[in-house]
Design a protein around this motif. Structure first.
Motif, PDB file in Angstrom:
ATOM      1  N   LEU A 142       0.799  -1.225   0.000  1.00  0.00           N
ATOM      2  CA  LEU A 142       0.000   0.000   0.000  1.00  0.00           C
ATOM      3  C   LEU A 142       0.832   1.277   0.000  1.00  0.00           C
ATOM      4  N   ASN A 143       2.138   1.137   0.062  1.00  0.00           N
ATOM      5  CA  ASN A 143       2.995   2.317   0.027  1.00  0.00           C
ATOM      6  C   ASN A 143       3.574   2.567  -1.361  1.00  0.00           C
ATOM      7  N   ALA A 144       3.304   1.687  -2.311  1.00  0.00           N
ATOM      8  CA  ALA A 144       3.825   1.868  -3.676  1.00  0.00           C
ATOM      9  C   ALA A 144       3.188   3.103  -4.309  1.00  0.00           C
ATOM     10  N   ARG A 145       3.957   3.780  -5.109  1.00  0.00           N
ATOM     11  CA  ARG A 145       3.474   4.975  -5.803  1.00  0.00           C
ATOM     12  C   ARG A 145       3.926   4.935  -7.254  1.00  0.00           C
ATOM     13  N   LEU A 146       3.193   5.651  -8.068  1.00  0.00           N
ATOM     14  CA  LEU A 146       3.530   5.778  -9.479  1.00  0.00           C
ATOM     15  C   LEU A 146       4.687   6.749  -9.651  1.00  0.00           C
ATOM     16  N   LEU A 202      -3.161  10.556  -8.811  1.00  0.00           N
ATOM     17  CA  LEU A 202      -3.302   9.127  -8.537  1.00  0.00           C
ATOM     18  C   LEU A 202      -2.490   8.717  -7.303  1.00  0.00           C
ATOM     19  N   ASN A 203      -1.302   9.279  -7.138  1.00  0.00           N
ATOM     20  CA  ASN A 203      -0.499   8.977  -5.943  1.00  0.00           C
ATOM     21  C   ASN A 203      -1.197   9.466  -4.680  1.00  0.00           C
ATOM     22  N   ARG A 206      -4.720   7.997   0.109  1.00  0.00           N
ATOM     23  CA  ARG A 206      -6.012   7.976   0.805  1.00  0.00           C
ATOM     24  C   ARG A 206      -6.548   6.551   0.916  1.00  0.00           C
ATOM     25  N   LEU A 207      -6.384   5.766  -0.128  1.00  0.00           N
ATOM     26  CA  LEU A 207      -6.818   4.362  -0.077  1.00  0.00           C
ATOM     27  C   LEU A 207      -6.047   3.586   0.985  1.00  0.00           C
TER      28      LEU A 207
END
Length: 117
Positions: free
Chosen positions: A28-32, A48-49, A54-55
């Motif tokens: 859940l910590n991955a980002r684009l 999106l990041n 928030r998700l």
């Protein structure tokens, strides 16, 4: 660095798509990646990041709530089970009552099982 005439989508789009395809509930910590292009692709990547953040926060809040609720259920279920077992062992109950208590005890065990998961 972008070549003159190259668009942000041409340079960053594939990497963003590949990264997005790999993001899952397990990370859940991955980002684009955010291409510094100053265009819509950069703004979309940032948005999106932020949404992913928030998700992640929502999932963590839900997980904490479930853990807390499970913990709070275990003690009263244990007490209910003990009281029902005491009733059955006291021999003051008739067969119909013993059967009913047995059914309730089965439900208590099912609830305890769910509270452990």
């Amino acid at each position: 660095m972008l070549l003159p005439g190259a668009s942000g989508a041409a340079s960053g789009g594939p990497k963003i798509s590949q990264t997005a395809a790999k993001i899952s509930i397990g990370d859940l910590n991955a980002r684009l990646p955010v291409p510094l292009t100053g265009d819509a692709l950069e703004r979309l990547s940032v948005a999106l990041n932020e949404m992913l953040g928030r998700l992640r926060d929502s999932v963590q809040l839900s997980q904490r709530f479930l853990a807390d609720a499970s913990h709070e259920l275990r003690t009263p279920l244990t007490i209910i089970r003990g009281e029902l077992e005491n009733l059955v062992s006291s021999r003051e109950c008739g067969p119909v009552t013993v059967n009913a208590i047995g059914s309730v005890l089965e439900e208590v065990e099912q609830l305890k099982h769910w509270s452990r998961d």
